[in-house]
Write an enzyme that holds these catalytic residues in place. Structure first.
Site, short mmCIF file in Angstrom:
data_model
loop_
_atom_site.label_atom_id
_atom_site.label_comp_id
_atom_site.label_asym_id
_atom_site.label_seq_id
_atom_site.Cartn_x
_atom_site.Cartn_y
_atom_site.Cartn_z
N SER A 61 3.06 -7.37 -11.35
CA SER A 61 3.78 -6.09 -11.19
C SER A 61 2.88 -5.04 -10.53
CB SER A 61 4.25 -5.58 -12.55
OG SER A 61 4.67 -4.23 -12.43
N ARG A 67 4.25 7.05 -3.64
CA ARG A 67 2.78 7.20 -3.71
C ARG A 67 2.32 8.42 -2.89
NH1 ARG A 67 4.42 2.23 -4.88
NH2 ARG A 67 3.15 0.79 -6.12
N ARG A 112 19.10 -8.59 -12.70
CA ARG A 112 19.61 -8.95 -11.36
C ARG A 112 20.01 -10.41 -11.25
NH1 ARG A 112 15.80 -5.17 -7.54
NH2 ARG A 112 17.15 -3.35 -7.74
N ASP A 125 12.37 -7.52 -4.49
CA ASP A 125 13.59 -6.70 -4.43
C ASP A 125 14.66 -7.29 -3.50
OD1 ASP A 125 12.54 -4.88 -6.20
OD2 ASP A 125 11.71 -3.60 -4.63
N LYS A 166 10.26 3.19 0.13
CA LYS A 166 10.34 3.87 -1.17
C LYS A 166 8.98 3.83 -1.90
CE LYS A 166 13.41 2.24 -4.26
NZ LYS A 166 12.78 1.84 -5.54
N SER A 167 8.33 2.69 -1.86
CA SER A 167 7.04 2.58 -2.57
C SER A 167 6.01 3.54 -1.99
CB SER A 167 6.50 1.15 -2.45
OG SER A 167 7.34 0.25 -3.11
N ARG A 176 15.01 -0.41 -19.70
CA ARG A 176 13.94 -1.24 -19.11
C ARG A 176 12.67 -1.17 -19.94
NH1 ARG A 176 13.88 -0.19 -12.73
NH2 ARG A 176 12.54 -2.03 -12.85
N ARG A 213 20.71 -2.14 -5.35
CA ARG A 213 20.60 -3.34 -4.51
C ARG A 213 21.74 -4.32 -4.76
NH1 ARG A 213 15.92 -1.97 -2.06
NH2 ARG A 213 14.27 -1.22 -3.41
C1 S3P Z 1 7.45 -1.35 -6.78
C2 S3P Z 1 7.14 -2.52 -7.40
C3 S3P Z 1 8.13 -3.54 -7.76
C4 S3P Z 1 9.48 -3.32 -7.10
C5 S3P Z 1 9.87 -1.88 -7.10
C6 S3P Z 1 8.84 -1.03 -6.37
C7 S3P Z 1 6.38 -0.38 -6.48
O1 S3P Z 1 8.32 -3.53 -9.17
O2 S3P Z 1 10.47 -4.09 -7.71
O3 S3P Z 1 11.13 -1.70 -6.47
O4 S3P Z 1 6.60 0.52 -5.66
O5 S3P Z 1 5.28 -0.54 -7.03
P1 S3P Z 1 7.34 -4.40 -10.14
O6 S3P Z 1 5.99 -3.91 -9.93
O7 S3P Z 1 7.81 -4.13 -11.55
O8 S3P Z 1 7.56 -5.83 -9.73
#
Ligand code: S3P
Length: 467
Positions: free
Chosen positions: A193, A48, A377, A346, A43-44, A147, A421
């Site tokens: 983060s 991007r 969570r 996660d 997903k990340s 959030r 999740r």
């Molecule tokens: C992510 C960063 C994480 C993660 C999220 C995906 C990302 O969050 O929990 O599911 O793709 O950069 P945080 O950066 O807030 O920890």
């Protein structure tokens, strides 16, 4: 896309956080899980790919893109900013073709950008447009609207971004307006983060000069690695205290490129834990991304005594991937140190499930960031464990689970709180617990892992409709 009931004033993860048409579901104790789990794209990296491809000059071609709701929201947003994004091919032969706008040349969107449930897309896009001299409005579902966005807005303000409108406490809906010329900053992250790091670096792409983010604790490094792949000068240096200084050169050309998205380790986690806790299981999980900023769960499970064979380590699209074979294992409890949290942030909900089947106590330390995910969570996992009779203790930033290797628990219904999740973790629990485990809503699973139910069923998992 499921419309979401939007009620007012909730803290992350209250009972109001449920889809409009919830799909209750249960998992029941299943026979051995066997076969190959083809896990969808990360997903990340998918987010991007869409953002950098959409910003680049020329064409990018993306294979293995995750087609979950979160990424589809990112695609819609990137189109609203001027990128042309087209899906070509079918089934196993899909390519997403992106013709980007060119760096510095995003168009002002016609209306609000709706990010649904996706914190990552929302925060990365805030950075992306934060240095553009136009208004952008961000909206999302009840979970996303609860959030905190201040963590991204604070550094953006230093770069010259105005917060035109925001709900109390920096919550969506939010409208921002970038400066005519952004101020390139050096910003030390107050929280570990990757989303905040990425937002600042993205804003830096449209600022004259060098923008630097200092991260005391390493978080997932996809932004810095992928930007280099798009031709942006990026430097990463470690200081004497072990903090990483990541710098990007602004106003540089991004050149379109081809990306093969590897299998998402955070999604693979559900198949891996299911195979570990269902007696007699053996599941093959090919092509999982093994980037060390993402493999904290595998390290932890190995410490717990998990039988996970890691073979055929190789590079694909700049990331290390490997084929995993996971067999049922007698697990033992461990202490997971706070320093590991960023590399498995996660995966704590599903680790709590593994811990419920382990001999002894598993202590997860330094996990306060779990309180601001798609749900709170820590509270959601604790409530799910409680509903199913699993011994545990919850602290402000820690969770302790006392396992029962026989799985003599279950029988409860878990509130999923619009959190994919939480939904998947407790369905996994029900595959091995004595009594079934029900969840009130399986709909959020579509945000990150739409194939979860058929994929797991194909391995032998038994799910049913719940009341
Ligand atoms: C992510 C960063 C994480 C993660 C999220 C995906 C990302 O969050 O929990 O599911 O793709 O950069 P945080 O950066 O807030 O920890």
């Amino acid at each position: 896309m499921q419309p979401i009931l939007q009620k007012t004033g909730e803290k992350t993860g209250t009972a109001a956080h449920i889809s409009e048409n919830p799909t209750p579901m249960k998992a029941v104790r299943s026979g051995p899980l066997n076969g190959t789990a083809a896990i969808p794209g990360d997903k990340s990296i998918s987010h991007r790919s869409i953002i950098f491809g959409g910003l680049a000059s020329g064409r990018s071609r993306v294979t293995g893109l995750l087609e979950g709701e979160d990424v589809l929201h990112a695609i819609d947003a990137m189109r609203s900013l001027g990128a042309c994004i087209v899906k070509e091919g079918t089934d196993d032969d899909v390519v997403w073709v992106i013709d980007g706008t060119g760096n510095g040349a995003l168009l002002a969107p016609d209306g609000p950008l709706d990010f649904g449930n996706s914190g990552t897309a929302c925060r990365l896009f805030m950075g992306l447009v934060g240095a553009y001299d136009f208004d952008t409005t961000f909206t999302g579902d009840a979970s996303l609207s609860s959030r905190p966005m201040g963590r991204v807005l604070d550094p953006l303000k230093q770069m010259g971004t105005q917060i035109v409108e925001s709900r109390e406490g920096g919550r969506l809906p939010i409208t921002i307006h970038g400066p005519r010329v952004a101020n390139p900053v050096t910003y030390a992250l107050p929280v570990a983060s990757a989303q905040v790091k990425s937002a600042v670096l993205l804003a830096g792409l449209n600022a004259p000069g060098i923008t630097t983010v200092i991260e005391p604790v390493a978080t997932r490094d996809h932004t810095e690695k992928m930007l280099q792949g798009f031709g942006v000068p990026v430097s990463v240096e470690m200081d004497a205290d072990g903090a990483r200084h990541i710098s990007v050169t602004g106003q540089h050309r991004l050149t379109g490129c081809d990306i093969a998205v590897p299998a998402d380790p955070s999604s693979a986690a559900f198949a891996i834990v299911a195979a570990l806790i269902v007696p007699g299981s053996q599941v093959h999980v090919p092509g999982v991304m093994m980037n060390p900023t993402r493999t904290g769960l595998i390290d932890t499970l190995l410490e717990m005594g998990a039988d996970i064979a890691i073979a055929n380590r190789r590079l694909s699209g700049g990331e290390e991937i490997a084929d995993l074979t996971v067999r049922f294992s007698e697990l033992k409890g461990v202490t997971v140190p706070a320093e590991r949290a960023a590399s498995m942030i996660d995966e704590y909900p599903v680790l709590a499930v593994a811990a419920a089947f382990a001999e002894g106590e598993t202590l997860m330390q330094g996990v306060h960031e779990l309180r601001v995910k798609e749900s709170d969570r820590l509270a959601a996992v604790a409530a799910g464990l409680k509903a199913n009779g699993v011994a545990h203790e919850e602290g402000e930033d820690w969770l302790k689970v006392t396992g029962d290797p026989g799985g003599g628990f279950g029988g409860g219904t878990v509130a999923t709180l619009l959190d994919h999740r939480i939904a998947m973790s407790f369905l996994v629990m029900g595959l091995a617990s004595e009594k079934p485990v029900a969840i009130d809503d399986a709909a959020p699973i579509a945000t990150s892992f739409p194939q979860f139910l058929p994929l797991m069923s194909g391995l032998g998992a038994q799910f049913g409709e719940a009341q």
